[in-house]
Design an enzyme around this catalytic site. Structure first.
Site, PDB file in Angstrom:
ATOM      1  CG  ASP A  81      -2.049  -0.938   1.162  1.00  0.00           C
ATOM      2  OD1 ASP A  81      -2.042  -1.799   0.269  1.00  0.00           O
ATOM      3  OD2 ASP A  81      -2.962  -0.852   2.017  1.00  0.00           O
ATOM      4  CG  ASP A  82      -0.043   3.803   2.192  1.00  0.00           C
ATOM      5  OD1 ASP A  82      -1.200   3.672   1.755  1.00  0.00           O
ATOM      6  OD2 ASP A  82       0.235   3.767   3.404  1.00  0.00           O
ATOM      7  CG  HIS A 132      -4.561   2.668  -0.840  1.00  0.00           C
ATOM      8  ND1 HIS A 132      -5.509   1.997  -0.097  1.00  0.00           N
ATOM      9  CD2 HIS A 132      -3.590   3.048   0.049  1.00  0.00           C
ATOM     10  CE1 HIS A 132      -5.137   1.964   1.172  1.00  0.00           C
ATOM     11  NE2 HIS A 132      -3.977   2.601   1.298  1.00  0.00           N
ATOM     12  CG  HIS A 136      -3.979   6.981   3.145  1.00  0.00           C
ATOM     13  ND1 HIS A 136      -4.395   6.753   4.433  1.00  0.00           N
ATOM     14  CD2 HIS A 136      -3.462   5.801   2.720  1.00  0.00           C
ATOM     15  CE1 HIS A 136      -4.136   5.509   4.782  1.00  0.00           C
ATOM     16  NE2 HIS A 136      -3.559   4.899   3.754  1.00  0.00           N
ATOM     17  CE1 TYR A 173      -5.315   5.979   8.184  1.00  0.00           C
ATOM     18  CE2 TYR A 173      -7.131   6.916   6.914  1.00  0.00           C
ATOM     19  CZ  TYR A 173      -5.871   7.041   7.487  1.00  0.00           C
ATOM     20  OH  TYR A 173      -5.184   8.216   7.359  1.00  0.00           O
ATOM     21  CG  HIS A 227       2.038   0.008   4.508  1.00  0.00           C
ATOM     22  ND1 HIS A 227       1.746  -0.913   5.487  1.00  0.00           N
ATOM     23  CD2 HIS A 227       0.906   0.738   4.294  1.00  0.00           C
ATOM     24  CE1 HIS A 227       0.476  -0.754   5.856  1.00  0.00           C
ATOM     25  NE2 HIS A 227      -0.057   0.233   5.156  1.00  0.00           N
TER      26      HIS A 227
END
Length: 300
Positions: A81-82, A132, A136, A173, A227
């Site tokens: 992720d991210d 995603h 965020h 989240y 991540h």
């Protein structure tokens, strides 16, 4: 005149019988009428009030949300992720290439716009790219229009960078409402992807802890969360990939894992209870039955 009276009596009897038959007919008609009224009232009791629509029969919705997939075989999906991160994601891609492993990257739109060449490389090397959000946020606390803007802008950035349109969404989240899942799936066609293995690498516990948590908790069908923006996570990956390979796991993308889904086996029916035995007999002192329910998956 001797025979007139009997004739009159006969006429009287006939009239009496006629009246009785009329009475019986009237009673029968009344009875039929009461039965008809009762039937109509019963129908009315089951009918909805005027203007109210009948509820359709319940339908089973196709799978929208996945945090684990039941599969036949030791298949798992590694997800990151991210990203993309300018410095760390290329190192991860080198490592994945060395192990011939395909992963799924849930991308932040802002980072895609800054590093389109890394996204293009991810797709070129056979990895899956997914949405995603743009920045965020917590989607469950946003308006529909705000969520729509986050997803649409990120999708455009991914398509521009790679030529691939994402089909998966991981809400930041893991926060998303049931209503949002439905309209996002209907409007964007996204499946919602969560996870069942979380090493909490964002807390930066160190590479060894990250490796141990992932290896300990991964099972067939797992969707592993990590991540690619934390140095400790990238440092943990040689250990993670080598140990999972040693345990016989095979790596696929999330969409490939979902495509392998098989129905869950039926739960075993409970054993019939034995008939009561007289007190003091051997059967009364038999060992208790063992539970057939599966043990919960371990979590740190």
């Amino acid at each position: 005149m001797r025979y007139i009276r009997p004739l009159l009596d006969t006429a009287k009897v006939w009239r009496s019988r006629k009246n009785s038959m009329s009475t019986l007919r009237s009673f029968a008609f009344c009875l039929l009428g009461l039965v008809g009224i009762a039937a109509v009232q019963a129908d009315d009791a089951g009918a909805p009030p005027t203007g109210e629509k009948l509820k359709p029969a319940a339908t089973v919705e196709p799978g929208i949300t996945f945090d684990w997939v039941h599969v036949d075989g030791p298949f798992i999906a590694m997800t990151f992720d991210d990203g993309p991160s300018t410095k760390l994601t290329p190192k991860l891609l080198d490592l994945l290439a060395a192990h011939h492993i395909k992963a799924t990257f849930f991308l932040i739109g802002q980072n895609v716009a800054e590093n389109p060449e890394i996204v293009a490389r991810e797709v070129r090397e056979g990895h899956e790219v997914a949405n995603h959000s743009w920045s965020h946020p917590n989607l469950a606390k946003m308006s529909d229009e705000g969520v729509r803007g986050q997803l649409h802008k990120t999708e455009e950035a991914i398509v521009s960078a790679s030529g691939n349109r994402p089909t998966l969404l991981r809400p930041p989240y893991g926060s998303i409402s049931a209503r949002e899942k439905k309209w996002i799936n209907q409007e964007f066609g996204y499946k919602i992807v969560l996870w069942d293995v979380d090493p909490f690498d964002w807390k930066r516990p160190g590479p060894n802890v990250v490796c141990n948590r992932i290896v300990k908790n991964t099972r067939a069908g797992s969707i592993v969360l990590a991540h690619d923006i934390h140095p400790g996570t990238i440092e943990a990956m040689p250990c993670v990939l080598s140990q999972l390979e040693a345990k016989g796991f095979k790596f696929v993308t999330v969409s490939e894992l979902i495509a392998m889904e098989t129905p869950l086996p039926p739960k075993p029916s409970p054993s019939p209870k034995p008939s009561p035995s007289p007190r003091g007999s051997p059967a009364a002192k038999s060992a208790p039955a063992r539970s057939t329910s599966p043990s919960p998956a371990p979590h740190d």
